[in-house]
Enzyme design. Sequence first.
Site, mmCIF file in Angstrom:
data_model
loop_
_atom_site.group_PDB
_atom_site.id
_atom_site.type_symbol
_atom_site.label_atom_id
_atom_site.label_comp_id
_atom_site.label_asym_id
_atom_site.label_seq_id
_atom_site.Cartn_x
_atom_site.Cartn_y
_atom_site.Cartn_z
ATOM 1 N N LYS A 1 0.495 -1.256 0.387
ATOM 2 C CA LYS A 1 0.109 0.070 -0.072
ATOM 3 C C LYS A 1 0.659 0.843 -0.021
ATOM 4 O O LYS A 1 0.516 1.950 -0.978
ATOM 5 C CB LYS A 1 -1.100 0.479 0.979
ATOM 6 C CG LYS A 1 -1.992 -1.087 1.625
ATOM 7 C CD LYS A 1 -2.728 -1.769 0.016
ATOM 8 C CE LYS A 1 -3.262 -2.610 0.173
ATOM 9 N NZ LYS A 1 -2.078 -3.866 -0.252
ATOM 10 N N GLY B 1 9.346 -20.525 16.652
ATOM 11 C CA GLY B 1 8.639 -21.658 17.729
ATOM 12 C C GLY B 1 8.405 -23.339 17.233
ATOM 13 O O GLY B 1 8.030 -23.227 15.702
ATOM 14 N N GLY C 1 -4.326 -12.059 -10.042
ATOM 15 C CA GLY C 1 -4.877 -11.919 -8.791
ATOM 16 C C GLY C 1 -4.414 -10.362 -8.254
ATOM 17 O O GLY C 1 -4.047 -9.528 -8.947
ATOM 18 N N ILE D 1 -2.206 -9.798 -5.789
ATOM 19 C CA ILE D 1 -0.455 -9.521 -5.949
ATOM 20 C C ILE D 1 -0.344 -8.920 -7.049
ATOM 21 O O ILE D 1 0.175 -8.649 -7.066
ATOM 22 C CB ILE D 1 0.174 -10.643 -5.448
ATOM 23 C CG1 ILE D 1 0.008 -11.002 -3.749
ATOM 24 C CG2 ILE D 1 1.207 -10.034 -5.182
ATOM 25 C CD1 ILE D 1 0.459 -12.219 -3.507
ATOM 26 N N GLU E 1 -2.581 -14.983 -16.961
ATOM 27 C CA GLU E 1 -3.037 -15.655 -16.711
ATOM 28 C C GLU E 1 -4.102 -16.500 -16.849
ATOM 29 O O GLU E 1 -4.117 -16.595 -18.204
ATOM 30 C CB GLU E 1 -4.557 -14.588 -15.972
ATOM 31 C CG GLU E 1 -5.607 -15.336 -15.863
ATOM 32 C CD GLU E 1 -5.091 -15.705 -14.319
ATOM 33 O OE1 GLU E 1 -5.628 -16.978 -14.383
ATOM 34 O OE2 GLU E 1 -4.680 -15.467 -13.035
ATOM 35 N N VAL F 1 1.663 -21.489 -19.222
ATOM 36 C CA VAL F 1 3.410 -20.577 -19.283
ATOM 37 C C VAL F 1 3.465 -22.295 -19.619
ATOM 38 O O VAL F 1 3.375 -23.408 -18.595
ATOM 39 C CB VAL F 1 3.828 -20.182 -17.747
ATOM 40 C CG1 VAL F 1 4.891 -20.254 -17.901
ATOM 41 C CG2 VAL F 1 2.945 -18.835 -17.745
ATOM 42 N N SER G 1 2.644 -14.359 -9.618
ATOM 43 C CA SER G 1 1.706 -14.191 -8.075
ATOM 44 C C SER G 1 0.992 -15.822 -8.343
ATOM 45 O O SER G 1 -0.317 -15.193 -8.384
ATOM 46 C CB SER G 1 1.525 -12.878 -8.059
ATOM 47 O OG SER G 1 0.636 -12.323 -9.415
ATOM 48 N N GLY H 1 -0.482 -17.813 -5.999
ATOM 49 C CA GLY H 1 -1.617 -17.967 -4.869
ATOM 50 C C GLY H 1 0.065 -18.667 -3.613
ATOM 51 O O GLY H 1 0.880 -18.372 -3.822
ATOM 52 N N HIS I 1 -23.775 15.183 1.316
ATOM 53 C CA HIS I 1 -23.925 15.195 0.555
ATOM 54 C C HIS I 1 -22.574 16.383 0.236
ATOM 55 O O HIS I 1 -22.920 17.240 1.151
ATOM 56 C CB HIS I 1 -24.948 15.758 -0.410
ATOM 57 C CG HIS I 1 -24.824 16.765 -1.368
ATOM 58 N ND1 HIS I 1 -24.858 15.315 -2.708
ATOM 59 C CD2 HIS I 1 -25.212 17.820 -1.892
ATOM 60 C CE1 HIS I 1 -24.304 15.711 -3.712
ATOM 61 N NE2 HIS I 1 -24.831 17.821 -3.190
#
Length: 475
Positions: free
Chosen positions: A58, A122, A192, A194, A213, A247, A279, A281, A454
């Site tokens: 962003k 962890g 998608g 990304i 795509e 592809v 990208s 998934g 408005h």
Amino acid sequence: MSQTFDVVVIGGGPGGYIAAIRAAQLGFKVACIDEWKNAAGGPAPGGTCTNVGCIPSKALLQSSEHFDHANHHFADHGITATNVKIDIAKMIGRKDTVVKQNNDGILYLFKKNKITFFHGRGSFAKAVEAGYEIQVTGATEELLTARQIIVATGSNARALPGTPFDEEMVLSNDGALRLGAVPKKMVLIGSGVIGLEMGSVWRRLGSDVTILEGLPTFLGAVDEQIAKEAKKAFDKQGLKIELGVKVGEIKTTKKGVSVAYTNAKGEAQSLDADKLIVSIGRVPNTIGLNAEAVGLQLDERGAIVVDAECRTNLKGVWAVGDVVRGPMLAHKAEEEGVAVAERIAGQHGHVNFNTIPWVIYTSPEIAWVGETEQQLKARGAAYKAGTFPFLANGRARALGDTTGMVKFLADATTDEILGVHIVGPMASELISEAVVAMEFKASAEDIARICHAHPSLSEATKEAALAVDKRTLNF
């Protein structure tokens, strides 16, 4: 000697750190383990979302949009801007600053809520009488014990078979956010969220971008009418999108990447580019969790198997976010994290999958909640539809961005809102009204009767609700 806690959370992304905070609010002694590192090797909690996903993307989208406006839209406002340049290093530096502010904010929240933070990986050590032993591997070795464990280890970018990410020529979302210069030519595989967001960033900055795509339809999960409107806008911007491709071989050199593919007509094609972003998934991240040590059940994708309330097959072990079933969305992970903490406390945590909003932060933005028109048709539902274009919205005209529309879908008999779909300015903010309305089982008439300020973009939402009954006032 192990340290004992009531709740141990493995993973400090949106699902993990939010679960830890809510559990601490409920009075539990909580630990959270996260292994993300910043450039200096220090802790960087926040997971994929904060470090290489939602937040940095962003930041770059905002910077690139400013650059695009300065080059192409300021003149419409009487502003002359000549010889506009972009400092990529400074733009990336700003993005890194935004990320660090979020990392530091999470560390502050841990301290504020008296959560013990462990910087490292962890993993399950073994089941014990007091619950489970969790091994922390990092700068120092730690052994933790807790009766309740929440796994929130997130997901990783899916690579193309035979073409691993090198983050130099073949990029995941991580590498796509760290480019030091604008590539002359860029190829993305996958249209998608990304793919479209990263494609938009680098196209605005001057790259010749082509998106390949495999599916024959554009944004198949989006309402078809909305997807078509978005595709028209992207085509107009110069974002090249090829659908229905297969592809083939991908070759990399020190100078660039060559992508062989078959187009929708079955014709052999090839594209040369400076960078390739894949990208296609994401996959659940359970590698290194040592699930087998305690018999934690995983499915064929490597995801942790949970029930409707995020319980695993082990008593006291829960899992949330990208590592379990459902949409891989940061806000979905947060809601599950809160719900699990409350369930541990004996409360009734709530997550409604039918009202989780989706957003693509391109320009125009795309946002939706609930069912699409094609889904309603597929299940034979009787419904009414209403649309209102931003072209007829006064605030959109003043902004200079009239692309797109708001679309309402409502039950033909009860008028209950079944879905709301938006393509246009600030769709990510507008969709929340629809989420609230659907949570309260509102009708389209309810929204149509609510006074909206408005001029505002939200008036388009009211007008689309009016359109369900064919009585728009401004179109």
